[in-house]
Design an enzyme around this catalytic site. Structure first.
Site, short mmCIF file in Angstrom:
data_model
loop_
_atom_site.label_atom_id
_atom_site.label_comp_id
_atom_site.label_asym_id
_atom_site.label_seq_id
_atom_site.Cartn_x
_atom_site.Cartn_y
_atom_site.Cartn_z
N HIS A 102 34.82 63.44 -24.29
CA HIS A 102 36.21 63.29 -24.73
C HIS A 102 36.48 61.79 -24.86
O HIS A 102 35.82 60.97 -24.21
CB HIS A 102 37.20 63.83 -23.72
CG HIS A 102 37.10 65.28 -23.39
ND1 HIS A 102 36.21 65.77 -22.46
CD2 HIS A 102 37.80 66.35 -23.85
CE1 HIS A 102 36.36 67.08 -22.35
NE2 HIS A 102 37.30 67.46 -23.19
N ASP A 105 37.08 60.19 -21.54
CA ASP A 105 35.91 60.07 -20.66
C ASP A 105 35.26 58.71 -20.79
O ASP A 105 34.78 58.15 -19.80
CB ASP A 105 34.85 61.13 -21.01
CG ASP A 105 35.35 62.54 -20.92
OD1 ASP A 105 36.21 62.80 -20.06
OD2 ASP A 105 34.89 63.38 -21.70
N GLU A 233 36.93 75.86 -29.23
CA GLU A 233 36.40 76.43 -27.98
C GLU A 233 37.42 77.40 -27.39
O GLU A 233 38.47 76.98 -26.89
CB GLU A 233 36.10 75.32 -26.98
CG GLU A 233 35.51 75.83 -25.69
CD GLU A 233 35.05 74.72 -24.78
OE1 GLU A 233 35.11 74.90 -23.55
OE2 GLU A 233 34.61 73.67 -25.29
N HIS A 272 34.56 80.71 -19.66
CA HIS A 272 35.73 81.17 -20.40
C HIS A 272 35.60 82.64 -20.79
O HIS A 272 36.59 83.36 -20.82
CB HIS A 272 35.92 80.31 -21.65
CG HIS A 272 36.29 78.89 -21.35
ND1 HIS A 272 36.38 77.92 -22.33
CD2 HIS A 272 36.59 78.27 -20.18
CE1 HIS A 272 36.72 76.78 -21.77
NE2 HIS A 272 36.84 76.96 -20.48
N ASP A 297 28.70 76.07 -24.46
CA ASP A 297 28.85 75.38 -23.19
C ASP A 297 28.20 76.26 -22.14
O ASP A 297 28.69 77.37 -21.85
CB ASP A 297 30.33 75.16 -22.86
CG ASP A 297 30.89 73.90 -23.48
OD1 ASP A 297 30.15 73.21 -24.19
OD2 ASP A 297 32.09 73.62 -23.27
#
Length: 438
Positions: A102, A105, A233, A272, A297
Site C-alpha cells: 500500500h 506501507d 479484493e 475473507h 492472497d
C-alpha cells in the site's frame, strides 16, 4: 546497503523433503518443471509489505509487541528508507520473486494531500533504485483508503465528496507508481466500502459512487497504457457490518451492473472466504467460472474467531484443493500467491518472520504438487465427465442453446413420459480418492 534486521540470514535454498534444516525449502524447488512450467512461474510468491514490515503486533486489546528498528526513528522518511532496506534484504533471504504494498506501507502520510504524495513518490523512486539491484519485482500496488479517520465512512462510498476526490487523487498516483515500478496488477481493496447501519446510509447512491470510481480507474488504466490487471479484493465484513464487495458472486453482479466484467478481475483471499461463509476453493471456482480469477492472497483464518486473523496457511488439503481449481482455470497469469499473512504477536524475533514465509512457501509448493498430481491422474475429471455426460447429447444441448422454449421442452418431456431416477453423487468415493493423494 548497511546492515539490516535480516543481514545475518543466508538465502534460503531448496534442500529436499528429507532435509532437517529449519530454514530450507523441502518442497519449493523453484526450478522444478510441473505441468510444463517451473514452480516459481506457477506460484509467483509475493511478500506483503504491510504485514511483514509495517505491522507492530498490536491488536484491539493490546499494545505493540514488535519493535523494529525503523519504528522509532524521529525522521519518518529515513525510517521509510530503513524499512525498504530491510524489506529487500528479507526478499533476498527468501529468494522471493515478488512483493506488494500500500502507499502508506512504503511512505509516511503528510499533513495534506500534496505532502503525502511527495513522500510517496520520493519513496517510489527509492524502491525503484533498490529493484535495480535485486531480482524481486512488484506483483501489485494499492492505496490505503481505510486507516486514516477521513475514511471512517469509506472512500469511494463516502457521503463527503471531498473524500471521494481525495481518494481518486491517491489512487491515480498509486497507479502511476505501480506502472513506474513495473507492477503486474493494481488492487482495490475497499476496507470500509460498506455500511455500519442503514439508518444513515443510501445504499443505491453509495453503490453508484463505487461503480463510478471503479470506472474512472479503468479509464485511467487505458489512458496511461498500464498493461497490468485491475483487481478487486472481496471481503464480507469486519470492520463494517456489511461490505459491498462481499464475495465473488456479489462482486461479479456489481461488475455486470456497471459494465466492468471484462475490465476487472478478483484478488481472492482465504481468510475473507471464511468470513463470507465459504471455502477458499469455492471462491476460486466461482471466479474461474465467471472468467474473473486474477490473483490470490494466501492465508487462513481461524474458524473459531469471527475476524481477520490473517494466519499463514497450514491446512494442506484446503490449500491443495484451492490450487487444484487454479490449475483447472489455466493458472494465475499475471497474478500470484501473495502472503497477506502476519506472524502472531508473540512471535517477536526476526527469525519468526523468515520461518513463517519459508513454511508458507513450502506448504503452497507441496499443495501445488499434490494438486498437479490430481490433475495428471485424471480420475476426478473422469468422474465429473461421467456425472454430466447426459448434457453432451444433442437434445440436452438444445435446451441450453436457446433453440428450445419452456413450452417445447415441456411438450417433449410429456411425450417421453419422463420419470428420471435418482443417481448417486458418489461423494464418499471421491473424498477417498482425494484423501489418498495425501
Amino acid at each position: 546497503m548497511s546492515d539490516t534486521l535480516f543481514s545475518n540470514f543466508e538465502t534460503v535454498r531448496y534442500a529436499g523433503p528429507d532435509s532437517d534444516e529449519p530454514l530450507a525449502y523441502r518442497y519449493y524447488d523453484a526450478d522444478r518443471v510441473v505441468l510444463g512450467r517451473p514452480l516459481r512461474d506457477h506460484l509467483r510468491f509475493a511478500v506483503a509489505y504491510w504485514h511483514s514490515l509495517a505491522m507492530n503486533g498490536s491488536d484491539p486489546f493490546g499494545a505493540p509487541t514488535l519493535q523494529r528498528p525503523w519504528m522509532d526513528r524521529s525522521d519518518e522518511m529515513q525510517a521509510a528508507r530503513d524499512k525498504a532496506d530491510a524489506a529487500f534484504d528479507l526478499f533476498r533471504v527468501l529468494d522471493v520473486p515478488f512483493y506488494s504494498f500500500h502507499d502508506r506501507d512504503i511512505a509516511p502520510g503528510g499533513d495534506d494531500l500534496r505532502s503525502s504524495l511527495h513522500n510517496f513518490h520520493e519513496m517510489a523512486d527509492y524502491l525503484g533504485s533498490k529493484m535495480q539491484s535485486f531480482n524481486t519485482r512488484l506483483l501489485w500496488g494499492t492505496a490505503n483508503l481505510f486507516s486514516h479517520p477521513r475514511f471512517m465512512a469509506g472512500a469511494a462510498t463516502n457521503p463527503d465528496p471531498d473524500v471521494f476526490a481525495f481518494s481518486a487523487a491517491t489512487v491515480k498516483h498509486c497507479m502511476d507508481v505501480t506502472k513506474q515500478l513495473g507492477g503486474d496488477n493494481y488492487v482495490l481493496w475497499g476496507g470500509r466500502e460498506g455500511y455500519e447501519t442503514l439508518l444513515n446510509t443510501r445504499v443505491g447512491q453509495e453503490l453508484d459512487q463505487l461503480g463510478r470510481f471503479l470506472s474512472l480507474v479503468v479509464e485511467y488504466k487505458h489512458k496511461i497504457g498500464f498493461a497490468g490487471q485491475i483487481l478487486i479484493e472481496p471481503k464480507p465484513k469486519e470492520p463494517t457490518a456489511h461490505q459491498y464487495d462481499f464475495d465473488t458472486a456479489t462482486v461479479y453482479g456489481f461488475l455486470k451492473r456497471y459494465g466492468l466484467e471484462n475490465e476487472v478481475k478478483l484478488n481472492l483471499e482465504g481468510n475473507h472466504a471464511l468470513l463470507a461463509g465459504h471455502s477458499f476453493e469455492h471462491e476460486i471456482a466461482m471466479a474461474a467460472s465467471f472468467g474473473i480469477l486474477g490473483s490470490l492472497d494466501i492465508n487462513r483464518g481461524d474458524p473459531l474467531l469471527g475476524w481477520d486473523t490473517d494466519q499463514f496457511p497450514s491446512n494442506l488439503q484446503d490449500t491443495t484443493m484451492a490450487l487444484y481449481h487454479v490449475i483447472k482455470a489455466g493458472g494465475l497469469g499475471l497474478g500470484g500467491c501473495n502472503f497477506d499473512a502476519k506472524i502472531r504477536r508473540q512471535s517477536i524475533d526476526p527469525a519468526d518472520l523468515v520461518h513463517a514465509h519459508v513454511g508458507g512457501m513450502d506448504h503452497c509448493a507441496r499443495a501445488f504438487l499434490i494438486a498437479a498430481s490430481i490433475v495428471e491422474d485424471g480420475r476426478l475429471d473422469a468422474a465429473l465427465q461421467e456425472r454430466y455426460a447426459g448434457w453432451e447429447a444433442e437434445a440436452a444441448r438444445d435446451m441450453l442453446s436457446g433453440s428450445e422454449t419452456l413450452e417445447s421442452i415441456s411438450d417433449k418431456a410429456e411425450a417421453q413420459n419422463l420419470s428420471p431416477k435418482p443417481r448417486s453423487g458418489g461423494q464418499e468415493r471421491l473424498e477417498n480418492l482425494i484423501s489418498r493423494f495425501f
